[in-house]
Design an enzyme around this catalytic site. Structure first.
Site, mmCIF file in Angstrom:
data_model
loop_
_atom_site.group_PDB
_atom_site.id
_atom_site.type_symbol
_atom_site.label_atom_id
_atom_site.label_comp_id
_atom_site.label_asym_id
_atom_site.label_seq_id
_atom_site.Cartn_x
_atom_site.Cartn_y
_atom_site.Cartn_z
ATOM 1 N N TYR A 45 -49.657 24.449 43.230
ATOM 2 C CA TYR A 45 -48.623 24.069 42.256
ATOM 3 C C TYR A 45 -48.633 25.003 41.040
ATOM 4 O O TYR A 45 -47.607 25.202 40.397
ATOM 5 C CB TYR A 45 -48.875 22.650 41.744
ATOM 6 C CG TYR A 45 -48.410 21.515 42.638
ATOM 7 C CD1 TYR A 45 -47.885 21.732 43.907
ATOM 8 C CD2 TYR A 45 -48.514 20.195 42.184
ATOM 9 C CE1 TYR A 45 -47.477 20.672 44.702
ATOM 10 C CE2 TYR A 45 -48.100 19.123 42.975
ATOM 11 C CZ TYR A 45 -47.584 19.367 44.231
ATOM 12 O OH TYR A 45 -47.180 18.317 45.015
ATOM 13 N N CYS A 76 -54.449 16.002 39.332
ATOM 14 C CA CYS A 76 -54.067 17.412 39.232
ATOM 15 C C CYS A 76 -53.689 17.686 37.783
ATOM 16 O O CYS A 76 -52.788 17.027 37.242
ATOM 17 C CB CYS A 76 -52.865 17.657 40.156
ATOM 18 S SG CYS A 76 -52.143 19.292 40.032
ATOM 19 N N CYS A 186 -58.967 22.631 36.390
ATOM 20 C CA CYS A 186 -58.180 22.474 37.614
ATOM 21 C C CYS A 186 -59.080 21.697 38.558
ATOM 22 O O CYS A 186 -60.276 22.015 38.678
ATOM 23 C CB CYS A 186 -57.828 23.842 38.202
ATOM 24 S SG CYS A 186 -57.207 23.762 39.906
ATOM 25 N N THR A 187 -58.523 20.699 39.227
ATOM 26 C CA THR A 187 -59.375 19.809 40.019
ATOM 27 C C THR A 187 -59.926 20.466 41.279
ATOM 28 O O THR A 187 -60.821 19.921 41.926
ATOM 29 C CB THR A 187 -58.619 18.517 40.373
ATOM 30 O OG1 THR A 187 -57.416 18.855 41.089
ATOM 31 C CG2 THR A 187 -58.259 17.742 39.124
HETATM 32 N N1 DGL Z 1 -55.654 21.066 41.416
HETATM 33 C C1 DGL Z 1 -54.575 21.351 40.554
HETATM 34 C C2 DGL Z 1 -54.912 21.283 39.086
HETATM 35 O O1 DGL Z 1 -55.763 20.506 38.721
HETATM 36 C C3 DGL Z 1 -53.556 22.363 40.932
HETATM 37 C C4 DGL Z 1 -53.979 23.639 41.532
HETATM 38 C C5 DGL Z 1 -52.766 24.332 42.104
HETATM 39 O O2 DGL Z 1 -52.186 23.761 43.028
HETATM 40 O O3 DGL Z 1 -52.397 25.404 41.598
HETATM 41 O O4 DGL Z 1 -54.345 21.962 38.284
#
Ligand code: DGL
Length: 259
Positions: A45, A76, A186-187
């Site tokens: 994302y 996220c 970021c998770t």
């Molecule tokens: N895991 C997501 C976050 O915490 C998004 C990572 C991605 O899809 O770019 O930002």
């Protein structure tokens, strides 16, 4: 379908990353049922236009609501930055819990030293993060480093391959030995904590938003009278927009992996 305390909690991310949060949720609330949805077909994302991240998040939440979810966790940072506010407006009666880079606990920790925040481009660009940094980072030395491509690489698994550590070195190698703390904003990144420590040095302290998000969920459910009935044995279900057995097996592996 209307939700009550017996219903489930919908948890989502662009892919495997939110499973790092799910682990904290299950540890905090083992009696709850969690339905995890990873949008791996659309990951990452963090490099998409905001409007698209909003639409993807909206359709996931719509589906959870139609299935009767009693609460939603946006596991996220990117989707929280873009979509939490509009989704709360659209569903004012539904507890929607987001996640943000754990800058507050990092700056409050004694001896935190220089703080490195690793996150996606979108997370670091939007107002939510600027407000957070202005509030908690103003008296600290905070360096914010976007890591485009890192979440996408983690999506593929095979985390022990040397290319992943080299990729991390490319983003943060120049800070080796000069930072005391790292905020994993970021998770996906908690799954490569060991590789980040390998690049930055073994003494760096790590902060992520998982445990804080879990405590927040507990207090919101409790306030709304939505905690699962005592004695209920919680369960976890996985689903993915990349709907293959291999993908669900990968999710289970991330859920059980040592980090
Ligand atoms: N895991 C997501 C976050 O915490 C998004 C990572 C991605 O899809 O770019 O930002």
């Amino acid at each position: 379908m209307s939700a009550d305390s017996n219903s489930f909690i919908g948890v989502f991310d662009s892919g495997v990353g939110g499973i790092s949060v799910l682990r904290s949720l299950v540890a905090e609330l083992p009696g709850e049922d969690f339905h995890y949805f990873g949008d791996s077909a659309n990951a990452p994302y963090g490099e998409k236009p905001e409007a698209q991240v909003l639409e993807l998040s909206r359709s996931i939440v719509e589906r959870f609501v139609a299935q009767g979810a009693k609460a939603i966790v946006i596991a996220c940072n990117t989707a929280t930055s873009v979509a939490a506010a509009p989704l709360r407006n659209a569903y004012p009666d539904l507890p929607i819990i987001g996640i943000e880079p754990a800058l507050k606990p990092a700056t409050e920790a004694p001896g935190h030293g220089r703080i490195l925040v690793m996150a996606t481009d979108i997370t670091l660009t939007l107002d939510k993060y600027h407000d957070l940094a202005a509030t908690y980072g103003k008296d600290c030395d905070v360096i914010s480093v976007p890591c485009p491509g890192l979440a996408g690489r983690i999506e593929h698994g095979e985390l022990e391959q040397p290319d992943l550590t080299e990729m991390i070195r490319g983003y943060v190698g120049s800070f080796a030995g000069t930072v005391g703390s790292v905020v994993l904003g970021c998770t996906h990144y908690p799954f490569v904590r060991r590789q980040i420590a390998e690049v930055l040095g073994p003494d760096v302290k790590f902060f992520d938003g998982g445990a804080g998000t879990a405590r927040h969920l507990r207090s919101r459910l409790s306030a709304a009278g939505l905690l699962a009935p005592e004695g209920h044995a919680g369960a976890v279900e996985f689903a993915s927009s990349k709907d293959t057995e291999a993908e669900i097996a990968l999710y289970r592996e991330f859920f059980e992996r040592r980090i």
